[in-house]
Design a protein around this motif. Sequence first.
Motif, mmCIF file in Angstrom:
data_model
loop_
_atom_site.group_PDB
_atom_site.id
_atom_site.type_symbol
_atom_site.label_atom_id
_atom_site.label_comp_id
_atom_site.label_asym_id
_atom_site.label_seq_id
_atom_site.Cartn_x
_atom_site.Cartn_y
_atom_site.Cartn_z
ATOM 1 N N PRO A 40 0.733 -1.338 -0.009
ATOM 2 C CA PRO A 40 -0.090 0.064 -0.018
ATOM 3 C C PRO A 40 0.877 1.391 0.054
ATOM 4 C CG PRO A 40 -0.945 -1.500 1.588
ATOM 5 C CD PRO A 40 0.344 -1.962 1.169
ATOM 6 N N THR A 41 1.865 1.324 0.662
ATOM 7 C CA THR A 41 2.779 2.618 1.003
ATOM 8 C C THR A 41 3.146 2.894 -0.585
ATOM 9 O OG1 THR A 41 3.592 1.785 2.943
ATOM 10 C CG2 THR A 41 5.027 3.364 1.711
ATOM 11 N N GLU A 42 3.759 2.137 -1.399
ATOM 12 C CA GLU A 42 4.162 2.246 -2.853
ATOM 13 C C GLU A 42 2.933 2.393 -3.610
ATOM 14 O OE1 GLU A 42 7.838 0.298 -3.950
ATOM 15 O OE2 GLU A 42 8.301 0.013 -1.969
ATOM 16 N N PHE A 43 2.021 1.301 -3.811
ATOM 17 C CA PHE A 43 1.182 1.178 -4.803
ATOM 18 C C PHE A 43 0.044 2.551 -4.813
ATOM 19 C CE2 PHE A 43 -2.923 -0.074 -6.836
ATOM 20 C CZ PHE A 43 -2.198 -0.399 -7.880
ATOM 21 N N SER A 58 8.397 10.814 -9.487
ATOM 22 C CA SER A 58 8.889 11.994 -10.003
ATOM 23 C C SER A 58 7.647 12.980 -9.724
ATOM 24 C CB SER A 58 9.418 12.086 -11.574
ATOM 25 O OG SER A 58 10.464 11.237 -11.634
ATOM 26 N N ALA A 59 6.434 12.713 -10.267
ATOM 27 C CA ALA A 59 5.315 13.469 -9.893
ATOM 28 C C ALA A 59 5.086 13.846 -8.435
ATOM 29 C CB ALA A 59 3.901 12.594 -10.602
ATOM 30 N N GLU A 60 5.070 12.748 -7.771
ATOM 31 C CA GLU A 60 4.776 13.124 -6.197
ATOM 32 C C GLU A 60 5.846 13.931 -5.789
ATOM 33 O OE1 GLU A 60 4.572 10.648 -1.803
ATOM 34 O OE2 GLU A 60 5.666 9.669 -3.448
ATOM 35 N N TYR A 66 9.309 15.950 -1.850
ATOM 36 C CA TYR A 66 9.826 14.367 -1.693
ATOM 37 C C TYR A 66 8.891 13.337 -2.149
ATOM 38 C CZ TYR A 66 6.554 13.709 2.330
ATOM 39 O OH TYR A 66 5.364 13.589 2.776
ATOM 40 N N THR A 67 9.426 11.935 -2.127
ATOM 41 C CA THR A 67 8.381 11.055 -2.497
ATOM 42 C C THR A 67 8.384 9.995 -1.434
ATOM 43 O OG1 THR A 67 8.227 9.381 -4.231
ATOM 44 C CG2 THR A 67 10.624 10.386 -4.119
ATOM 45 N N SER A 68 7.467 9.657 -0.798
ATOM 46 C CA SER A 68 7.352 8.842 0.010
ATOM 47 C C SER A 68 7.434 7.281 -0.409
ATOM 48 C CB SER A 68 5.932 8.981 0.798
ATOM 49 O OG SER A 68 4.965 8.594 0.074
ATOM 50 N N ALA A 69 6.967 7.020 -1.538
ATOM 51 C CA ALA A 69 6.957 5.775 -2.119
ATOM 52 C C ALA A 69 8.641 5.573 -2.620
ATOM 53 C CB ALA A 69 6.197 5.817 -3.504
ATOM 54 N N TRP A 70 9.238 6.223 -2.967
ATOM 55 C CA TRP A 70 10.670 6.065 -3.322
ATOM 56 C C TRP A 70 11.653 5.568 -2.031
ATOM 57 C CZ3 TRP A 70 14.056 3.997 -6.058
ATOM 58 C CH2 TRP A 70 15.442 4.133 -6.028
ATOM 59 N N LEU A 71 11.077 6.477 -0.891
ATOM 60 C CA LEU A 71 11.975 6.302 0.342
ATOM 61 C C LEU A 71 11.650 4.908 0.908
ATOM 62 C CD1 LEU A 71 11.313 9.920 1.940
ATOM 63 C CD2 LEU A 71 13.527 8.952 1.043
ATOM 64 N N HIS A 72 10.332 4.389 0.661
ATOM 65 C CA HIS A 72 10.179 3.365 1.058
ATOM 66 C C HIS A 72 10.716 2.192 0.055
ATOM 67 C CE1 HIS A 72 7.379 -0.233 1.513
ATOM 68 N NE2 HIS A 72 7.290 -0.010 2.673
ATOM 69 N N HIS A 73 10.721 2.231 -0.955
ATOM 70 C CA HIS A 73 11.160 1.271 -1.985
ATOM 71 C C HIS A 73 12.733 1.214 -2.001
ATOM 72 C CE1 HIS A 73 10.987 -0.946 -5.876
ATOM 73 N NE2 HIS A 73 12.171 -0.210 -6.195
#
Length: 178
Positions: A40-43, A58-60, A66-73
């Motif tokens: 869920p964090t990334e999707f 990039s859009a986030e 910042y990008t929460s999905a990338w930090l998680h990934h």
Amino acid sequence: MKWLKHLKTINHHKRLVMELCFRVGLYRQGLMHDMSKYSPTEFLVGAKYYQGNRSPNSAEKDAKGYTSAWLHHKGRNKHHMEYWIDYSLDKGHKMEGMKMPVKYVVEMFCDRVAACKTYHGKAYKDSDAYDYYLKSRSHYIIHPETDKLLETLLKMLSEKGEEKTIRYIRRNVLKNKK
């Protein structure tokens, strides 16, 4: 329906990485590649910022800074150079890239090729991943040996094509290194 388009993009990318990993002999990594993208964090973030022609990260980042999905990934996937950034043993304690195990550098190569194929579609060229690497490398924090291997593989792909590069990886890079 952005979520469905995002899911299709993830699945397409994951399938391309899996095919490349299988061709070089990295079967487990091919199967397990980017499983965190389904969390869920990334999707959910990816679906919200889906555009189809570039990473939702990039859009986030454009929207939030910042990008929460990338930090998680990046913290869960060893094929990203950012996973391997740590404090130096030097007294200054600066951050630096640690040497990546070869199998993860090869998976990173496969990931970059698959990302270019996914986002460029029919316009894809074997030089795309190397061109992107050259454009982006000035801001990388990466171990010199990891950087050298990645550049070698991307340049070989650009100059000699996919088949020869895959063969080189199987015979020279991964031989006895698994």
